[in-house]
Write a protein that holds these residues in place. Structure first.
Motif, PDB file in Angstrom:
ATOM      1  N   UNK A  49      -5.768 -12.658   3.214  1.00 12.39           N
ATOM      2  CA  UNK A  49      -5.054 -13.929   3.280  1.00 12.39           C
ATOM      3  C   UNK A  49      -3.554 -13.726   3.540  1.00 12.39           C
ATOM      4  N   UNK A  50      -2.880 -14.796   3.971  1.00 11.42           N
ATOM      5  CA  UNK A  50      -1.450 -14.627   4.248  1.00 11.42           C
ATOM      6  C   UNK A  50      -0.708 -14.350   2.949  1.00 11.42           C
ATOM      7  N   UNK A  51       0.311 -13.513   3.045  1.00 12.81           N
ATOM      8  CA  UNK A  51       1.048 -13.115   1.850  1.00 12.81           C
ATOM      9  C   UNK A  51       0.375 -12.001   1.083  1.00 12.81           C
ATOM     10  N   UNK A  52      -0.671 -11.394   1.683  1.00  6.59           N
ATOM     11  CA  UNK A  52      -1.388 -10.350   0.943  1.00  6.59           C
ATOM     12  C   UNK A  52      -0.735  -8.985   1.104  1.00  6.59           C
ATOM     13  N   UNK A  53       0.268  -8.886   1.990  1.00  5.45           N
ATOM     14  CA  UNK A  53       1.005  -7.629   2.136  1.00  5.45           C
ATOM     15  C   UNK A  53       0.566  -6.785   3.315  1.00  5.45           C
ATOM     16  N   UNK A  54      -0.344  -7.324   4.159  1.00  2.00           N
ATOM     17  CA  UNK A  54      -0.852  -6.494   5.252  1.00  2.00           C
ATOM     18  C   UNK A  54       0.216  -6.182   6.295  1.00  2.00           C
ATOM     19  N   UNK A  55       1.013  -7.200   6.660  1.00  2.00           N
ATOM     20  CA  UNK A  55       2.102  -6.932   7.613  1.00  2.00           C
ATOM     21  C   UNK A  55       3.137  -5.991   6.999  1.00  2.00           C
ATOM     22  N   UNK A  56       3.463  -6.249   5.745  1.00  2.00           N
ATOM     23  CA  UNK A  56       4.456  -5.405   5.073  1.00  2.00           C
ATOM     24  C   UNK A  56       4.018  -3.942   5.089  1.00  2.00           C
ATOM     25  N   UNK A  57       2.722  -3.726   4.867  1.00  2.00           N
ATOM     26  CA  UNK A  57       2.221  -2.354   4.828  1.00  2.00           C
ATOM     27  C   UNK A  57       2.448  -1.646   6.164  1.00  2.00           C
ATOM     28  N   UNK A  58       2.065  -2.295   7.275  1.00  2.00           N
ATOM     29  CA  UNK A  58       2.242  -1.567   8.539  1.00  2.00           C
ATOM     30  C   UNK A  58       3.718  -1.496   8.945  1.00  2.00           C
ATOM     31  N   UNK A  59       4.513  -2.463   8.490  1.00  2.00           N
ATOM     32  CA  UNK A  59       5.953  -2.389   8.783  1.00  2.00           C
ATOM     33  C   UNK A  59       6.637  -1.281   8.009  1.00  2.00           C
ATOM     34  N   UNK A  60       6.014  -0.855   6.886  1.00  2.00           N
ATOM     35  CA  UNK A  60       6.559   0.282   6.141  1.00  2.00           C
ATOM     36  C   UNK A  60       6.336   1.588   6.900  1.00  2.00           C
ATOM     37  N   UNK A  61       5.242   1.631   7.683  1.00  2.00           N
ATOM     38  CA  UNK A  61       4.917   2.883   8.379  1.00  2.00           C
ATOM     39  C   UNK A  61       6.023   3.258   9.366  1.00  2.00           C
ATOM     40  N   UNK A  62       6.576   2.279  10.101  1.00  2.00           N
ATOM     41  CA  UNK A  62       7.705   2.647  10.972  1.00  2.00           C
ATOM     42  C   UNK A  62       9.050   2.189  10.386  1.00  2.00           C
ATOM     43  N   UNK A  63       9.037   1.930   9.086  1.00  2.00           N
ATOM     44  CA  UNK A  63      10.264   1.664   8.336  1.00  2.00           C
ATOM     45  C   UNK A  63      11.048   0.457   8.817  1.00  2.00           C
ATOM     46  N   UNK A  64      10.355  -0.555   9.332  1.00  2.00           N
ATOM     47  CA  UNK A  64      11.041  -1.836   9.515  1.00  2.00           C
ATOM     48  C   UNK A  64      11.248  -2.452   8.139  1.00  2.00           C
ATOM     49  N   UNK A  65      10.405  -2.024   7.188  1.00  2.00           N
ATOM     50  CA  UNK A  65      10.640  -2.331   5.775  1.00  2.00           C
ATOM     51  C   UNK A  65      10.724  -1.009   5.036  1.00  2.00           C
ATOM     52  N   UNK A  66      11.632  -0.957   4.067  1.00  2.00           N
ATOM     53  CA  UNK A  66      11.747   0.240   3.239  1.00  2.00           C
ATOM     54  C   UNK A  66      10.863   0.059   2.007  1.00  2.00           C
ATOM     55  N   UNK A  67      10.047   1.059   1.690  1.00  2.00           N
ATOM     56  CA  UNK A  67       9.271   0.960   0.460  1.00  2.00           C
ATOM     57  C   UNK A  67      10.085   1.551  -0.684  1.00  2.00           C
ATOM     58  N   UNK A  68       9.800   1.091  -1.902  1.00  2.00           N
ATOM     59  CA  UNK A  68      10.618   1.565  -3.025  1.00  2.00           C
ATOM     60  C   UNK A  68      10.035   2.780  -3.720  1.00  2.00           C
TER      61      UNK A  68
END
Lengths: 255, 246
Positions: A48-67
């Motif tokens: 579902x939307x907001x489940x973190x799926x986009x965030x997860x793949x965006x972490x792979x190329x560091x468009x998002x930084x994981x903590x």
């Protein structure tokens, strides 16, 4: 370039995500997510939307930084260093929901910008390099048009070609068909299917379950920032183990 | 718009035929009038040189100040804030006086009238331009940066090839405004003795005692200059739009 870790049969995964967490303010977007992707493997992530799926793949190329947690791509561990981020980006292509083409550049210029600036090709070399990719997504005749002159489906195919132009080993797709009119979805999925057949390692966030059935080696279901279920497509669609996944599939497969 | 200016110009010239006016001071058919007119028109050269130098420098400074304003780092961002707030708070005339009379004493250097004018105008304008640039750059969608990053472009390449070319199209009307404003403010440099359009008019008024005619010429001179700049900016706007649309 990537170290040659994650090649078939060497006992390592090409992408190894271990216990990754990501917070947006107080919102827990990812909670201890782990995922392994092997060389040439096609993974489809849904949820579902907001489940973190986009965030997860965006972490792979560091468009998002994981903590917290670790992400390793082809033997390179992502740390805060620019070198590791650059090394990974050089090998990971990404396709966005909103295409994100450069509107002030022609289709061909969109494709050649990366190769000329990041790979130091000359204009002619870059053009010769780019044209086969435009042919591959079946729009070489649009090379000198501007993105806004193309349909949504054509724009997304240009975006795929732009990514492929950098010759990545891994392609990330972030809901590539969600912004498209229904009649244009298939032309994009066809290109993606062809890409999968060529052996590209792919992680696709999508709700196109027909596509998932055709090409996925592995299905991942995410909800509330967690990987709830990970299974082969046959098992995933026939007998989802968790109730949340079953519920989700019932909702989207009705249509 | 242009028709209106034309009308005002013609009305002024026609009214010059009445007895109140003494056009002889700048009548090109008389030797004295011709030399007076020549003296006034020569100011174009100085005003344009002054303004163009100041504009070019102010755009560079403005961009350099705008970029730290986009940073996620608070310290870096404050460079932008402090500069903009301080420079924007000083009236242009005061800045001109300070740069010409104060700066040489403080830094123990000598500075020509021309360069004092250029520096003061450029500094003053750069603060406003920094804000225009920052707003324009911030209006570009985040997806453009992400797409650029995903094809391995460096920060400077991303700015140069992706962000700035798009931002400049959106900025152009505001930037055009600023250029016109700056061109007019260059008249203030006359107070430190720069012989540009305004200074020449003042000098001529003192010797000829015909302020009405001389200042009318001065008004027309600025009008012509600024109409040309406006037309140039509009042409550029149209050109960039059609470049994108085809």
């Amino acid at each position: 370039m990537l170290e040659n870790v994650g090649q078939p049969g060497d006992g390592h995964s090409l992408i190894d995500i271990k216990k990754v967490s990501k917070l947006f303010g107080t919102f827990h977007a990812l909670k201890d997510v782990s995922l392994e992707v092997g060389w040439g493997e096609r993974v489809v992530i849904c949820g579902p939307s907001g489940s973190g799926k986009s965030t997860l793949i965006r972490c792979i190329n560091q468009l998002e930084k994981h903590q917290s947690g670790s992400i390793t791509v082809g033997g390179i561990v992502l740390d805060d260093s620019k070198a590791s981020v650059n090394a990974i980006r050089a090998n990971v292509g990404m396709v966005f929901q909103q295409f994100n083409l450069f509107p002030h550049l022609t289709v061909l210029e969109n494709l050649t910008l990366g190769p000329t600036r990041a790979r130091n090709l000359t204009k002619t070399q870059a053009r010769d390099h780019a044209m086969p990719f435009l042919e591959r997504v079946k729009i070489p005749e649009q090379a000198d048009k501007y993105p806004r002159q193309l349909s949504g489906g054509q724009q997304q195919r240009v975006a795929i070609a732009r990514s492929l132009c950098m010759e990545p080993r891994i392609m990330l797709f972030d809901e590539p068909t969600s912004a498209l009119d229904p009649e244009m979805i298939n032309e994009v999925l066809d290109v993606m299917t062809e890409l999968a057949a060529s052996g590209m390692t792919m992680i696709c966030v999508t709700h196109e379950m027909g596509f998932a059935r055709r090409v996925a080696d592995k299905m991942v279901f995410m909800d509330h920032g967690e990987v709830v279920e990970e299974a082969k497509p046959d098992d995933f669609f026939k007998a989802p183990k968790s109730a949340r996944c079953r519920e989700f599939l019932e909702k989207i497969l009705q249509h | 718009m242009n028709n209106k200016y034309l009308f005002i110009g013609i009305a002024l010239l026609l009214s010059g035929c009445s007895a109140q006016w003494g056009w002889y001071v700048v009548d090109p058919s008389l030797p004295a009038g011709r030399s007076n007119l020549q003296f006034l028109l020569n100011g174009f050269y100085d005003t344009i040189q002054l303004s163009v130098s100041a504009i070019l420098i102010s755009i560079v400074i403005g961009l350099l100040i705008a970029l730290p304003g986009l940073s996620h780092n608070r310290g870096t961002r404050s460079i932008n804030r402090v500069y903009v707030e301080i420079v924007r708070a000083v009236p242009i005339l005061v800045l001109i006086l300070w740069v010409y009379y104060g700066l040489p004493q403080m830094a123990n250097i000598s500075i020509s009238v021309f360069w004092a004018g250029v520096i003061a105008l450029a500094l003053s304008d750069s603060a406003f331009e920094a804000e225009i640039f920052r707003a324009g750059i911030q209006s570009i969608d985040r997806g453009q940066y992400e797409a650029a990053q995903s094809i391995s472009l460096s920060y400077s390449d991303t700015m140069r090839f992706v962000i700035l070319p798009q931002a400049i199209r959106r900025i152009l009307p505001a930037l055009g405004n600023q250029l016109v404003y700056m061109l007019k403010m260059s008249s203030l440099v006359s107070v430190i003795g720069m012989q540009e359009l305004t200074r020449r008019a003042n000098e001529l008024v003192v010797t000829e005692y015909r302020p009405l005619e001389v200042y009318t010429i001065l008004v027309l001179e600025y009008l012509v200059l600024i109409l040309i700049v406006s037309a140039g900016v509009r042409w550029l706007e149209r050109k960039m739009q059609t470049d994108e649309r085809h």
